[in-house]
Design a protein around this motif. Structure first.
Motif, PDB file in Angstrom:
ATOM      1  N   THR A   1      51.062  37.365  35.574  1.00  0.00           N
ATOM      2  CA  THR A   1      50.009  37.933  34.726  1.00  0.00           C
ATOM      3  C   THR A   1      48.610  37.451  35.133  1.00  0.00           C
ATOM      4  O   THR A   1      47.620  37.851  34.518  1.00  0.00           O
ATOM      5  N   ALA A   2      48.530  36.600  36.145  1.00  0.00           N
ATOM      6  CA  ALA A   2      47.243  36.016  36.531  1.00  0.00           C
ATOM      7  C   ALA A   2      46.263  37.070  37.033  1.00  0.00           C
ATOM      8  O   ALA A   2      45.064  36.984  36.760  1.00  0.00           O
ATOM      9  N   ALA A   3      46.747  38.065  37.755  1.00  0.00           N
ATOM     10  CA  ALA A   3      45.852  39.089  38.305  1.00  0.00           C
ATOM     11  C   ALA A   3      45.175  39.881  37.197  1.00  0.00           C
ATOM     12  O   ALA A   3      43.960  40.122  37.240  1.00  0.00           O
ATOM     13  N   SER A   4      45.947  40.279  36.181  1.00  0.00           N
ATOM     14  CA  SER A   4      45.361  41.039  35.077  1.00  0.00           C
ATOM     15  C   SER A   4      44.403  40.174  34.271  1.00  0.00           C
ATOM     16  O   SER A   4      43.351  40.661  33.816  1.00  0.00           O
ATOM     17  N   LEU A   5      44.718  38.888  34.093  1.00  0.00           N
ATOM     18  CA  LEU A   5      43.828  37.993  33.356  1.00  0.00           C
ATOM     19  C   LEU A   5      42.530  37.763  34.133  1.00  0.00           C
ATOM     20  O   LEU A   5      41.433  37.760  33.552  1.00  0.00           O
ATOM     21  N   ALA A   6      42.633  37.575  35.450  1.00  0.00           N
ATOM     22  CA  ALA A   6      41.436  37.381  36.279  1.00  0.00           C
ATOM     23  C   ALA A   6      40.548  38.613  36.226  1.00  0.00           C
ATOM     24  O   ALA A   6      39.316  38.504  36.133  1.00  0.00           O
ATOM     25  N   THR A   7      41.160  39.802  36.272  1.00  0.00           N
ATOM     26  CA  THR A   7      40.390  41.042  36.174  1.00  0.00           C
ATOM     27  C   THR A   7      39.737  41.165  34.805  1.00  0.00           C
ATOM     28  O   THR A   7      38.597  41.635  34.682  1.00  0.00           O
ATOM     29  N   GLY A   8      40.452  40.728  33.762  1.00  0.00           N
ATOM     30  CA  GLY A   8      39.891  40.743  32.416  1.00  0.00           C
ATOM     31  C   GLY A   8      38.667  39.849  32.300  1.00  0.00           C
ATOM     32  O   GLY A   8      37.653  40.226  31.692  1.00  0.00           O
ATOM     33  N   ILE A   9      38.750  38.647  32.881  1.00  0.00           N
ATOM     34  CA  ILE A   9      37.597  37.739  32.892  1.00  0.00           C
ATOM     35  C   ILE A   9      36.427  38.372  33.620  1.00  0.00           C
ATOM     36  O   ILE A   9      35.269  38.288  33.196  1.00  0.00           O
ATOM     37  N   LEU A  10      36.709  39.025  34.738  1.00  0.00           N
ATOM     38  CA  LEU A  10      35.666  39.704  35.513  1.00  0.00           C
ATOM     39  C   LEU A  10      34.959  40.761  34.668  1.00  0.00           C
ATOM     40  O   LEU A  10      33.722  40.828  34.638  1.00  0.00           O
ATOM     41  N   LEU A  11      35.724  41.578  33.964  1.00  0.00           N
ATOM     42  CA  LEU A  11      35.122  42.650  33.167  1.00  0.00           C
ATOM     43  C   LEU A  11      34.321  42.103  31.989  1.00  0.00           C
ATOM     44  O   LEU A  11      33.264  42.638  31.642  1.00  0.00           O
TER      45      LEU A  11
END
Length: 265
Positions: free
Chosen positions: A187-197
């Motif tokens: 789930t790290a990729a989706s969380l990292a993308t969430g932080i980016l947004l």
């Protein structure tokens, strides 16, 4: 077993598609600039009645869009979003994919330390973001040269690409640190993308409300804005140092936590 080469091979199709995508983004943007310029009407006049909030969302604030430098400054935010999303997802998946694909047992029974594994994986990710950055740079120079009317912009574009590279590194290690820390690294990729947004939306909020400008240190998208880099004197040393510190800390987190974690084999 050369982990670095293996990772490059496994991501070669991905980096080809991302590079083609960023090239098409530059082509699309500069083609629109040419169409507006050829119409005989100033782009600034066309957009002056647009609400300020909408101009901020589309990265049009404080830029002279009638000039190729100003128009590219607007386009840059979209290129930066592509670059950082790619970097964040890459940093997360390149660390987590052994557990995701159930190949951890195969990799970690080899006579190689976890430090070596992480180092070679991060080097492979670094190579990919360098390729992405170069593809963006070359595409930008080539297309701007085609539509430019004598404005000197090559140095400014080089500075923007340097700023982009720093943010690519930052979001790459955000992704890798999350993958190392989380018990469910897939789930790290989706969380990292969430932080980016979230940080991107914060940068827009700052543009709309100058009373919260002090929050700019919390969003990397305010570190190397085109309007500041191209028309304000280059890269801000404060943000460069802050970025380097964050990259170093998050890299250390990646190493420390990944060495300690129990792998889901």
């Amino acid at each position: 077993m050369n982990i670095y080469i293996k990772e490059l091979k496994s991501h070669r199709k991905s980096i080809i598609f991302w590079s083609i995508g960023v090239f098409l983004m530059v082509v699309s943007g500069m083609t629109k600039y040419d169409a507006y310029s050829s119409s005989g009407q100033s782009i600034n006049d066309l957009l002056k009645d647009m609400p300020r909030s909408l101009r901020a969302v589309f990265g049009m604030s404080d830029l002279d869009l009638s000039k190729v430098s100003g128009y590219f400054g607007m386009l840059f935010i979209y290129l930066l979003l592509m670059a950082t999303i790619h970097a964040a997802m890459l940093g997360a998946t390149i660390i987590a994919k052994e557990e995701r694909d159930k190949t951890s047992e195969f990799l970690f029974v080899k006579p190689v330390s976890r430090n070596t594994i992480i180092t070679e994986k991060l080097l492979a990710a670094l190579t990919n973001i360098i390729i992405f950055n170069l593809a963006t740079w070359i595409s930008s120079i080539a297309l701007i040269t085609k539509y430019n009317e004598g404005e000197a912009v090559n140095r400014d574009i080089a500075l923007l690409m340097a700023g982009m590279f720093i943010l690519q590194l930052l979001f790459m290690v955000i992704g890798s640190a999350l993958a190392a820390v989380k018990k469910r690294p897939k789930t790290a990729a989706s969380l990292a993308t969430g932080i980016l947004l979230v940080t991107y939306m914060l940068s827009i909020s700052i543009d709309l409300n100058k009373n919260i400008e002090s929050l700019k240190y919390l969003t990397p998208f305010k570190y190397f804005e085109a309007k500041n880099v191209m028309f304000g004197g280059g890269l801000d040393p404060v943000f460069v140092v802050l970025s380097v510190v964050l990259i170093a800390v998050l890299s250390a987190v990646t190493y420390v936590f990944y060495k300690k974690r129990d792998l889901n084999i």
